[in-house]
Motif scaffolding. Structure first.
Motif, mmCIF file in Angstrom:
data_model
loop_
_atom_site.group_PDB
_atom_site.id
_atom_site.type_symbol
_atom_site.label_atom_id
_atom_site.label_comp_id
_atom_site.label_asym_id
_atom_site.label_seq_id
_atom_site.Cartn_x
_atom_site.Cartn_y
_atom_site.Cartn_z
ATOM 1 N N UNK A 12 0.829 -1.213 0.000
ATOM 2 C CA UNK A 12 0.000 0.000 0.000
ATOM 3 C C UNK A 12 0.862 1.261 0.000
ATOM 4 N N UNK A 13 1.952 1.225 0.753
ATOM 5 C CA UNK A 13 2.828 2.386 0.853
ATOM 6 C C UNK A 13 3.638 2.613 -0.417
ATOM 7 N N UNK A 14 3.686 1.628 -1.282
ATOM 8 C CA UNK A 14 4.514 1.688 -2.479
ATOM 9 C C UNK A 14 4.033 2.720 -3.492
ATOM 10 N N UNK A 15 2.726 2.935 -3.581
ATOM 11 C CA UNK A 15 2.084 3.798 -4.588
ATOM 12 C C UNK A 15 2.094 3.166 -5.982
ATOM 13 N N UNK A 16 2.691 1.967 -6.115
ATOM 14 C CA UNK A 16 2.586 1.220 -7.369
ATOM 15 C C UNK A 16 2.521 -0.271 -7.029
ATOM 16 N N UNK A 17 1.949 -0.579 -5.880
ATOM 17 C CA UNK A 17 1.927 -1.944 -5.381
ATOM 18 C C UNK A 17 1.128 -2.883 -6.269
ATOM 19 N N UNK A 18 1.639 -4.093 -6.417
ATOM 20 C CA UNK A 18 0.986 -5.074 -7.277
ATOM 21 C C UNK A 18 1.238 -6.485 -6.745
ATOM 22 N N UNK A 19 0.239 -7.338 -6.890
ATOM 23 C CA UNK A 19 0.343 -8.753 -6.545
ATOM 24 C C UNK A 19 -0.008 -9.552 -7.785
ATOM 25 N N UNK A 20 0.805 -10.555 -8.090
ATOM 26 C CA UNK A 20 0.495 -11.486 -9.169
ATOM 27 C C UNK A 20 0.500 -12.890 -8.591
#
Length: 267
Positions: free
Chosen positions: A144-152
Motif C-alpha cells: 500500500x505504501x509503495x504507490x505502485x503496489x501489485x500482486x500477481x
C-alpha cells in the motif's frame, strides 16, 4: 503520452518471487530483473538460491536477495516477512508462484480419489492457497505504501477446468483434487483481494496451461491435440505475461486472470 519503455520499466522497484528456483519462477524473476527490478528470491532451504541470486545480480546489474523459506510453515512465513521488511522496508511487487505439486511417491497424492489423503490435501492447500493469503496479508502495508503496489498470483487451468482423464491413460501422472481446488481458491482470492486492496494495490493472476517438463510422449501428444496452438507451453511463454501484469503497462488492470494456455479453455 508516456512511452512504452517507461511503462515497462521496473527500475527502483522491489519484487519478491516465491518458488524462484523452479523453472517458471526463475524465468519470471529474470524477466523482472531485466526490466530493472531489485529481487527477493524465495524458495525451499535445499535450493541453491545464493548462487542463483549472484548470477542474476551480475547479469542484470540489480540487487538480488535470496531467502530460504518453507512456505508450508506459518512461522517461517512470518520470519520471512520480518527479514524482508527489516532489510529495506519496502516492497512493490509480490509474485505468489510457489506451489505444492507433490510426487508420485507421496502417500495420498498420485492415487485414485478414494486413496487421496486429508493430510496431503491439507499440505497442498497450505502451500498453494494459505501461504498466498498469509504473504499478501503480511506485505499489504508495504505494498500500500509503495504507490505502485501489485500482486500477481500464479493459478492454473485446473483451477478453472476439470481434468481430461483420457490424457493420463497409460501414464503414472496424476491430477489430485487438492491441486485443482487450491488453484481455484487462488483465482477467487485474487478477485476478492482486488476489490479489497484497490485502489492502492493491483491484484491479478496468471493461469498457466501445461508446461513441457519431460512428460511421457503419449501425454504430450494428447495434450497438444487438445490445444488450439498445437503445443505445450515453455517457460519463456510466461515472460510477457509477468512483464505486463507487474509493470505500469497494466496500471488500469486488476482482478483479472490472464490465461497463458495456448487456447486450452476456448473449446
Amino acid at each position: 503520452m508516456t512511452n512504452l519503455s517507461e511503462l515497462m520499466s521496473m527500475t527502483g522497484r522491489r519484487a519478491l518471487v516465491t518458488g524462484a528456483a523452479g523453472g517458471l519462477g526463475r524465468v519470471m524473476s529474470e524477466t523482472l530483473a531485466e526490466m530493472g527490478a531489485d529481487l527477493i528470491l524465495v524458495d525451499l532451504p535445499d535450493t541453491n538460491l545464493p548462487a542463483l541470486a549472484k548470477a542474476m545480480a551480475e547479469r542484470y546489474g540489480v540487487s538480488v536477495q535470496s531467502e530460504h523459506c518453507n512456505l508450508e510453515v506459518s512461522d517461517q512465513r512470518d520470519a520471512l516477512a520480518k527479514r524482508v521488511l527489516e532489510n529495506r522496508g519496502t516492497l512493490d511487487l509480490l509474485v505468489n508462484n510457489a506451489a505444492f505439486v507433490g510426487t508420485s511417491g507421496l502417500q495420498g497424492w498420485s492415487e485414485p480419489f478414494e486413496n487421496q489423503t486429508v493430510e496431503t490435501w491439507r499440505r497442498a492447500l497450505e502451500v498453494n492457497l494459505t501461504s498466498a493469503f498469509h504473504l499478501c496479508q503480511l506485505f499489504t502495508p508495504a505494498l500500500r505504501a509503495s504507490h505502485c503496489g501489485s500482486i500477481v498470483n500464479i493459478a492454473s487451468i485446473y483451477g478453472e477446468y476439470g481434468p481430461d482423464w483420457s490424457l493420463y491413460e497409460g501414464t503414472s501422472m496424476a491430477n489430485p483434487a487438492a491441486y485443482g481446488a487450491s488453484k481455484a481458491g487462488v483465482i477467487q482470492f485474487t478477485r476478492w483481494l482486488a476489490t479489497t486492496l484497490g485502489p492502492n494495490v493491483r491484484v491479478n493472476a496468471i493461469s498457466p496451461g501445461g508446461v513441457v517438463r519431460g512428460q511421457p510422449e503419449s501425454f504430450v501428444k494428447r495434450y497438444e491435440s487438445r490445444t488450439p496452438l498445437g503445443r505445450m507451453a515453455i517457460e519463456d511463454d510466461f515472460r510477457g505475461a509477468i512483464a505486463y501484469l507487474a509493470s505500469d503497462m497494466a496500471a488500469y488492470v486488476t482482478g483479472q486472470v490472464l490465461r497463458v494456455d495456448g487456447g486450452w479453455g476456448v473449446w
